[in-house]
Scaffold this active site. Structure first.
Site, PDB file in Angstrom:
ATOM      1  N   ARG A 234       0.863  -1.211  -0.042  1.00 50.95           N
ATOM      2  CA  ARG A 234      -0.093   0.123   0.012  1.00 50.95           C
ATOM      3  C   ARG A 234       0.837   1.231   0.027  1.00 50.95           C
ATOM      4  NH1 ARG A 234      -3.374  -2.824  -1.604  1.00 50.95           N
ATOM      5  NH2 ARG A 234      -5.461  -3.066  -0.779  1.00 50.95           N
ATOM      6  N   GLU A 263      -2.684   7.689  -5.116  1.00 55.32           N
ATOM      7  CA  GLU A 263      -3.039   6.864  -6.294  1.00 55.32           C
ATOM      8  C   GLU A 263      -4.497   6.973  -6.619  1.00 55.32           C
ATOM      9  OE1 GLU A 263      -1.750   2.649  -5.089  1.00 55.32           O
ATOM     10  OE2 GLU A 263      -3.970   2.205  -5.492  1.00 55.32           O
ATOM     11  N   HIS A 295      -0.877  -0.447  -9.889  1.00 55.13           N
ATOM     12  CA  HIS A 295      -1.389  -1.140  -9.021  1.00 55.13           C
ATOM     13  C   HIS A 295      -1.947  -2.477  -9.864  1.00 55.13           C
ATOM     14  CE1 HIS A 295      -3.564  -1.160  -4.781  1.00 55.13           C
ATOM     15  NE2 HIS A 295      -3.531  -2.462  -5.249  1.00 55.13           N
TER      16      HIS A 295
HETATM   17  P1  NAD Z   1      -1.455 -11.165   5.032  1.00 54.33           P
HETATM   18  O1  NAD Z   1      -2.485 -10.501   5.918  1.00 54.33           O
HETATM   19  O2  NAD Z   1      -1.294 -12.561   4.682  1.00 54.33           O
HETATM   20  O3  NAD Z   1       0.040 -10.663   5.610  1.00 54.33           O
HETATM   21  C1  NAD Z   1       0.255  -9.265   6.281  1.00 54.33           C
HETATM   22  C2  NAD Z   1       1.223  -9.624   7.300  1.00 54.33           C
HETATM   23  O4  NAD Z   1       1.762  -8.465   7.861  1.00 54.33           O
HETATM   24  C3  NAD Z   1       1.131 -10.528   8.495  1.00 54.33           C
HETATM   25  O5  NAD Z   1       2.090 -11.446   8.621  1.00 54.33           O
HETATM   26  C4  NAD Z   1       1.045  -9.360   9.726  1.00 54.33           C
HETATM   27  O6  NAD Z   1       1.484 -10.087  10.906  1.00 54.33           O
HETATM   28  C5  NAD Z   1       2.075  -8.102   9.199  1.00 54.33           C
HETATM   29  N1  NAD Z   1       2.063  -7.113   9.854  1.00 54.33           N
HETATM   30  C6  NAD Z   1       0.887  -6.552  10.403  1.00 54.33           C
HETATM   31  N2  NAD Z   1       1.251  -5.491  10.887  1.00 54.33           N
HETATM   32  C7  NAD Z   1       2.246  -5.227  10.909  1.00 54.33           C
HETATM   33  C8  NAD Z   1       3.362  -4.403  11.496  1.00 54.33           C
HETATM   34  N3  NAD Z   1       2.865  -3.455  11.858  1.00 54.33           N
HETATM   35  N4  NAD Z   1       4.753  -4.531  11.381  1.00 54.33           N
HETATM   36  C9  NAD Z   1       5.143  -5.925  10.597  1.00 54.33           C
HETATM   37  N5  NAD Z   1       4.313  -6.639  10.072  1.00 54.33           N
HETATM   38  C10 NAD Z   1       3.051  -6.489  10.285  1.00 54.33           C
HETATM   39  O7  NAD Z   1      -1.571 -10.184   3.701  1.00 54.33           O
HETATM   40  P2  NAD Z   1      -0.977 -10.569   2.390  1.00 54.33           P
HETATM   41  O8  NAD Z   1      -1.966 -11.088   1.605  1.00 54.33           O
HETATM   42  O9  NAD Z   1       0.576 -10.833   2.445  1.00 54.33           O
HETATM   43  O10 NAD Z   1      -1.020  -8.779   1.507  1.00 54.33           O
HETATM   44  C11 NAD Z   1       0.043  -8.001   1.982  1.00 54.33           C
HETATM   45  C12 NAD Z   1      -0.489  -6.603   1.647  1.00 54.33           C
HETATM   46  O11 NAD Z   1      -0.250  -6.778   0.071  1.00 54.33           O
HETATM   47  C13 NAD Z   1      -2.108  -6.485   1.967  1.00 54.33           C
HETATM   48  O12 NAD Z   1      -2.210  -5.749   3.245  1.00 54.33           O
HETATM   49  C14 NAD Z   1      -2.506  -5.501   0.530  1.00 54.33           C
HETATM   50  O13 NAD Z   1      -2.277  -4.057   0.992  1.00 54.33           O
HETATM   51  C15 NAD Z   1      -1.212  -5.663  -0.337  1.00 54.33           C
HETATM   52  N6  NAD Z   1      -1.705  -6.119  -1.527  1.00 54.33           N
HETATM   53  C16 NAD Z   1      -1.505  -5.596  -2.750  1.00 54.33           C
HETATM   54  C17 NAD Z   1      -1.948  -5.963  -4.092  1.00 54.33           C
HETATM   55  C18 NAD Z   1      -1.471  -5.412  -5.321  1.00 54.33           C
HETATM   56  O14 NAD Z   1      -2.007  -5.689  -6.341  1.00 54.33           O
HETATM   57  N7  NAD Z   1      -0.602  -4.520  -5.419  1.00 54.33           N
HETATM   58  C19 NAD Z   1      -2.683  -7.078  -3.999  1.00 54.33           C
HETATM   59  C20 NAD Z   1      -3.040  -7.947  -2.866  1.00 54.33           C
HETATM   60  C21 NAD Z   1      -2.690  -7.394  -1.586  1.00 54.33           C
END
Ligand code: NAD
Length: 333
Positions: A234, A263, A295
């Site tokens: 994000r 964005e 994105h």
């Molecule tokens: P997920 O929930 O499986 O993993 C997120 C991880 O972040 C978890 O392990 C959590 O413990 C950790 N986390 C939370 N707060 C934290 C902090 N303060 N410090 C360190 N770690 C922390 O999510 P995911 O499926 O791996 O997705 C991650 C991110 O990717 C999503 O939140 C989303 O914003 C982004 N995303 C982007 C796209 C894209 O097209 N660019 C698509 C899907 C997801």
């Protein structure tokens, strides 16, 4: 049920219509959901939104007074939804938690490779009949240190892919999956250690009050000189103005972004006939070592199919009043 689909893009319409067949009646609206466009959902039971739609308290109140009972997110991230207000209004919200972490992880690595090996520059040169190699030198990934911030579904896959390149992988997360780390050969360290010791840093945490601007001037200054930073998570994880300073003074050697903090209203749209009003992204675009995609990390056929299927399934659960495992409930309520 009748569903108003906001921010309906050409790339996803067919997948959504196919998944809705025999279950839901979709109306596709190109505009994003805002306080102004909320009126389009008048008389719809459900609203379906994407990442840059506005589901703030004001908008949810308008939807609720128009009779909307369900909000189906076509995304994993839900930082754009005021869950507390949704709960108070009795609007049920569901998301698509894991449509394809592979898609996002693979795009993340594509950004790393393209930046390192200067693929865009090389491609543009060849089209100009310039076959020289000067200025295209990259580095071996083999043996380099990659730092992964957030070891959820996507971060873990990126870590595993980079282990395949024989990189040393340092990871940080507020929750440690130590058995996965041992099996994969990655090492958990604290955030500053990961940032200070990595040649490449890749961000995979959700955006919240703890992670906003996790990459800022102070942290950038402590990173290795010429570091590569990749953000497919994000935009708000990075302070963009600070990152521009880091690029200007050469502290940051490469920047790959699939997301940008401002964005909204820019990404996902064709602005090729407009005057760009955002001076920050305009400055970012001037750096030869910055690669930006709009994105699109999620954008594979598998992911689109899964997003459509899960979204329609979530709405069916709501309609039939059966438990929806993807429902989002405000835990502070
Ligand atoms: P997920 O929930 O499986 O993993 C997120 C991880 O972040 C978890 O392990 C959590 O413990 C950790 N986390 C939370 N707060 C934290 C902090 N303060 N410090 C360190 N770690 C922390 O999510 P995911 O499926 O791996 O997705 C991650 C991110 O990717 C999503 O939140 C989303 O914003 C982004 N995303 C982007 C796209 C894209 O097209 N660019 C698509 C899907 C997801």
């Amino acid at each position: 049920m009748k569903v108003a689909v906001f921010s309906a893009h050409k790339f996803e319409k067919d997948y959504l219509l196919e998944a809705a067949k025999g279950r839901h009646e979709l109306s596709m609206f190109e505009p994003s959901l805002t306080a102004t466009t909320a009126a389009l959902a008048n008389d719809y039971e459900a609203v379906c939104i994407f990442v840059n739609d506005d589901a703030s308290a004001e908008v949810l109140q308008k939807l609720s007074s128009n009779g909307v009972k369900y909000l189906a997110l076509r995304s994993a991230g839900f930082n754009h939804v005021d869950l507390k207000t949704a709960g108070k209004l009795g609007i049920k919200v569901a998301r698509v938690p894991d449509y394809s972490p592979y898609a996002v992880a693979e795009h993340t690595v594509a950004l790393m490779l393209a930046l390192n090996r200067k693929l865009l520059k090389a491609h543009n040169r060849i089209r100009d009949l310039n076959f020289s190699l000067d200025g295209l030198t990259g580095f071996d990934l083999n043996g380099k240190t990659v730092g992964i911030i957030g070891t959820g579904k996507i971060g873990k896959l990126v870590a595993q892919i980079m282990r395949g390149f024989n990189c040393k992988v340092l990871v940080f997360d507020i929750y440690q999956d130590t058995s996965w780390a041992t099996d994969t050969g990655v090492v958990y360290q604290d955030l500053d250690y990961v940032c200070e010791h990595s040649d490449i840093i890749s961000l995979h945490t959700p955006l919240n009050e703890h992670t906003q601007y996790i990459i800022n001037r102070e942290r950038i200054n402590k990173m290795k000189k010429n570091v590569m930073i990749i953000n497919t998570s994000r935009g708000g994880l990075i302070n963009t103005k600070d990152i521009i300073l880091g690029l200007k003074d050469g502290q940051i050697g490469y920047l790959g972004l699939d997301v940008y903090e401002e964005e909204k209203g820019l990404f996902f749209e064709d602005h090729s006939n407009d005057i760009l009003q955002d001076d920050v992204i305009a400055r970012l675009m001037t750096f030869p070592n910055v690669l930006i995609t709009s994105h699109q990390a999620f954008l594979t056929d598998t992911a689109l199919q899964n997003i459509a299927e899960t979204t329609m399934g979530n709405l069916t659960c709501f309609e039939k009043n059966i438990e929806c495992k993807n429902e989002l409930i405000d835990k502070s309520a």
